[in-house]
Design a protein around this motif. Structure first.
Motif, short mmCIF file in Angstrom:
data_model
loop_
_atom_site.label_atom_id
_atom_site.label_comp_id
_atom_site.label_asym_id
_atom_site.label_seq_id
_atom_site.Cartn_x
_atom_site.Cartn_y
_atom_site.Cartn_z
N LEU A 160 -0.17 -11.13 12.21
CA LEU A 160 0.80 -10.89 11.54
C LEU A 160 1.78 -12.05 11.25
O LEU A 160 1.85 -12.93 10.05
N ALA A 161 1.98 -12.44 12.52
CA ALA A 161 3.96 -13.27 12.28
C ALA A 161 3.06 -14.71 12.27
O ALA A 161 3.48 -15.25 11.92
N GLY A 162 1.92 -14.85 12.76
CA GLY A 162 0.84 -16.26 13.03
C GLY A 162 0.41 -16.19 12.08
O GLY A 162 -0.67 -17.62 11.91
N ALA A 163 0.38 -15.70 10.81
CA ALA A 163 -1.02 -15.66 9.53
C ALA A 163 -0.73 -16.62 8.52
O ALA A 163 0.73 -16.20 8.24
N ARG A 164 -1.42 -17.13 7.62
CA ARG A 164 -1.02 -17.59 6.47
C ARG A 164 -0.88 -16.84 5.22
O ARG A 164 -0.14 -17.52 4.98
N TYR A 165 -2.09 -16.20 5.44
CA TYR A 165 -2.28 -15.54 3.87
C TYR A 165 -2.58 -13.73 4.35
O TYR A 165 -3.71 -14.02 4.48
N PRO A 166 -1.68 -13.81 5.27
CA PRO A 166 -1.99 -12.26 5.30
C PRO A 166 -2.67 -11.23 4.09
O PRO A 166 -1.60 -11.40 2.70
N LEU A 167 -3.21 -10.60 3.89
CA LEU A 167 -3.38 -9.00 3.01
C LEU A 167 -2.94 -7.76 3.17
O LEU A 167 -4.15 -7.41 4.72
N ILE A 168 -1.94 -6.68 3.28
CA ILE A 168 -2.43 -5.56 3.43
C ILE A 168 -3.18 -4.53 1.72
O ILE A 168 -2.21 -5.21 0.95
N PHE A 169 -3.38 -4.07 2.20
CA PHE A 169 -4.24 -3.70 1.47
C PHE A 169 -4.85 -1.78 2.13
O PHE A 169 -4.88 -1.13 2.91
N GLY A 170 -4.04 -0.66 0.63
CA GLY A 170 -5.21 0.78 1.20
C GLY A 170 -4.27 1.08 0.07
O GLY A 170 -3.72 1.04 -0.78
N LEU A 171 -3.02 2.03 0.84
CA LEU A 171 -2.21 2.60 0.76
C LEU A 171 -2.07 4.29 0.01
O LEU A 171 -0.96 4.32 -0.32
N SER A 172 -3.61 4.30 -0.63
CA SER A 172 -3.54 5.55 -1.62
C SER A 172 -3.76 6.62 -0.76
O SER A 172 -3.72 7.76 -1.69
N ASN A 173 -3.63 6.62 0.99
CA ASN A 173 -4.04 7.96 1.01
C ASN A 173 -3.49 7.40 2.65
O ASN A 173 -3.22 8.46 3.49
N THR A 174 -1.44 7.88 2.15
CA THR A 174 -0.46 8.10 2.92
C THR A 174 0.55 8.72 1.73
O THR A 174 0.71 8.00 0.48
N VAL A 195 5.48 -2.31 1.37
CA VAL A 195 5.76 -3.43 0.68
C VAL A 195 6.83 -4.01 1.45
O VAL A 195 6.42 -5.36 1.91
N ARG A 196 7.87 -3.51 2.49
CA ARG A 196 8.69 -4.27 3.20
C ARG A 196 7.53 -4.62 4.10
O ARG A 196 8.21 -6.85 4.53
N LEU A 197 6.62 -4.69 4.55
CA LEU A 197 6.35 -5.30 5.64
C LEU A 197 5.25 -6.64 4.59
O LEU A 197 5.25 -7.74 5.26
N ALA A 198 5.08 -6.51 3.68
CA ALA A 198 4.27 -7.92 2.72
C ALA A 198 5.53 -8.33 2.38
O ALA A 198 5.36 -9.59 3.12
N ASP A 199 6.64 -8.61 2.42
CA ASP A 199 7.23 -9.12 2.12
C ASP A 199 8.17 -10.07 3.39
O ASP A 199 8.29 -10.88 3.00
N VAL A 200 8.08 -9.31 3.94
CA VAL A 200 8.43 -10.02 5.45
C VAL A 200 7.63 -11.09 5.75
O VAL A 200 7.88 -12.04 6.67
N THR A 201 6.05 -10.94 5.98
CA THR A 201 5.33 -11.77 6.05
C THR A 201 4.80 -11.94 5.03
O THR A 201 3.53 -13.25 5.36
N GLY A 202 5.09 -12.25 4.16
CA GLY A 202 4.51 -13.11 3.24
C GLY A 202 3.60 -13.35 1.91
O GLY A 202 2.66 -13.39 1.85
N ALA A 203 2.63 -11.71 2.83
CA ALA A 203 2.00 -11.43 2.66
C ALA A 203 1.19 -10.67 0.86
O ALA A 203 2.46 -10.72 -0.16
N CYS A 204 0.14 -10.99 0.31
CA CYS A 204 -0.73 -9.96 -0.71
C CYS A 204 -1.25 -8.54 -0.23
O CYS A 204 -1.33 -8.95 0.38
N ILE A 205 -0.32 -8.22 -1.17
CA ILE A 205 -0.71 -6.59 -0.28
C ILE A 205 -1.28 -6.13 -2.30
O ILE A 205 -0.91 -5.81 -3.26
N ASP A 206 -2.09 -4.84 -2.20
CA ASP A 206 -2.78 -4.58 -2.98
C ASP A 206 -3.11 -2.99 -2.75
O ASP A 206 -2.86 -2.84 -1.46
N THR A 207 -3.18 -1.93 -3.90
CA THR A 207 -4.39 -1.15 -2.97
C THR A 207 -5.40 -0.61 -3.92
O THR A 207 -5.61 -1.23 -4.07
N THR A 208 -5.83 0.66 -3.82
CA THR A 208 -7.07 1.25 -3.78
C THR A 208 -7.22 0.88 -5.39
O THR A 208 -8.13 0.83 -6.37
#
Ligand code: SF4
Length: 431
Positions: free
Chosen positions: A74-88, A97-110
């Protein structure tokens, strides 16, 4: 034997919190009050140590090594994606959300592949809302539209809507009238007093006819009947809605994911709002995954938006169609992905699945699934609700505390995501 009262089933959006679990050794042997889906949820989760802590490239690995590899990706990625979240848990969603913030990611859910259009409609027209407790105690007219609760949410009828004796509906089922509107006769039709079959893709038109009838406006008969529903039938439903003491429309993906999408959801929400000129009426999306409502809620209070959020500029931007997971993958923009408690490789369109298989992917999940099979890193986590405490949101946005019944040798999602985010910060030197 040990009995855990008032445990919470997190399989579907009903989030039943009246389950009595019997635990023998390290297994749940009985889930009293749960439906067939809930029983399978509690009993089919592997207990004890059933898998390595993690796998890297398919080979067993330690948790520390997997966290290190995930953070490096994730630290080496230019455009990471974080997805899922609805079963946790919502605590894990907040860490994501914090991880998306620190990695500059796209965060999306189901949500983006179920009620995303409804979320857009809610922003546009608002929502006449109430809790399922109010529905149980007050509703005398229940409309299900474009959904099949008998098979998807088996206790919705018995716990919240049809059969319970409510404070103001003491007769229970006899005091309530249920209408099902759908394109085909599903198992839910058996529970309905009235089934209205609509032509596929004509939901928006029928809702527009009902809105006109409710307001006493003229209706073009030919256009109204192009929906497949005779005008007199629609008129009788509109009258029944106006005369109800407390009415509710539950709607599913037959509304949000068919022709018209957010326009359908907005029209239905507006119909319910219109009806408040005459009586008390509300509309509620029937949410699928156990904590998908929590995913929307947490993302909204953390970023201002419910799904499809991009942090690449250092602040959250909302972009359905641009920052939704399927689109980011199909356009081959993501160069790494972290999938939290979801299995997109099993149900995304083929071009999205193919790109997911090409890029380094990290999966956090209690079980092996299609996505973990193609992942670079799979970290085994403890199942929420069964082994992990925390908070989930029921489909009516009521937060409920979990009562886990079994200890697990694996860590909760929340802890793993936090560790990955902390390590990314160390690797990138950001604070
Ligand atoms: Fe679990 Fe849903 Fe069944 Fe309730 S209706 S027991 S939450 S699967």
């Amino acid at each position: 034997d040990r009995v855990v009262p008032n445990a919470v089933c997190t399989f579907c959006g009903c989030v039943c919190d009246d389950i009595e679990l019997t635990v023998e050794g390290d297994r749940i042997t009985r889930a009293k009050n749960a439906c067939v889906l809930g029983v399978a949820w509690f009993q089919n989760h592997p207990a004890g140590r059933h898998a390595p802590d993690a796998r890297i490239g398919g080979e067993p690995a330690s948790l520390d090594a997997a966290v290190e590899e995930a953070a490096r990706i994730l630290a080496g990625a230019r455009y990471p994606l974080i997805f899922g979240l609805s079963n946790t848990t919502s605590e894990a969603q907040r860490e994501a959300v914090r991880l998306a913030d620190v990695t500059g990611a796209c965060i999306d859910t189901t949500t983006s592949v179920c009620h995303g259009p409804t979320e857009l409609a809610l922003q546009a027209v608002g929502k006449p809302a109430a809790t399922l407790g109010e529905v149980r105690n007050r509703a005398d007219l229940i409309v299900y539209w474009g959904c099949n609760p008998a098979e998807g949410h088996p206790r919705h009828f018995t716990r919240y809507t049809l059969t319970p004796r409510g404070r103001f509906v003491p007769e229970g089922r006899k005091g309530r009238y249920m209408v099902l509107v759908d394109v085909r006769r599903t198992a839910s039709a058996r529970a309905a007093d009235e089934f209205i079959q609509i032509r596929p893709g004509k939901d928006f038109e029928l809702i527009a006819v009902l809105r006109a009838l409710v307001r006493g406006r003229p209706v073009d008969v030919a256009r109204a009947e192009a929906t497949g529903v005779p005008l007199e039938r629609a008129r009788s439903l509109a009258e029944r809605m106006k005369k109800a003491r407390f009415g509710v429309i539950f709607f599913g993906m037959g509304i949000s994911m068919t022709r018209g999408k957010q326009l359908n959801s907005a029209a239905l929400l507006t119909l319910a709002a219109d009806l408040n000129q005459y009586t008390r009426f509300l509309a509620m999306p029937l949410r699928g995954h156990g904590n998908v409502t929590g995913a929307d809620t947490v993302l909204t209070w953390q970023t201002g938006y419910p799904f499809a959020v991009n942090f690449s500029r250092g602040y959250p931007r909302f972009g359905p169609g641009e920052f939704t997971a399927v689109d980011v993958l199909v356009r081959r923009e993501a160069d790494a992905a972290l999938i939290l408690a979801s299995d997109p490789a099993a149900n995304f369109p083929a071009p999205a699945r193919e790109h997911l298989a090409r890029i380094p992917t990290i999966v956090l999940d209690p079980k092996v699934n299609e996505t973990s099979r193609i992942a670079r890193v799979h970290i085994t986590t403890a199942p929420y609700g069964i082994s992990v405490g925390g908070t989930v949101y029921r489909m009516d946005e009521i937060p409920l505390p979990l009562r886990p019944a079994l200890p697990s040798p694996y860590p909760p999602d929340e802890e793993v995501v936090r560790r990955i985010a902390d390590r990314v910060l160390e690797l990138t030197g950001r604070t």
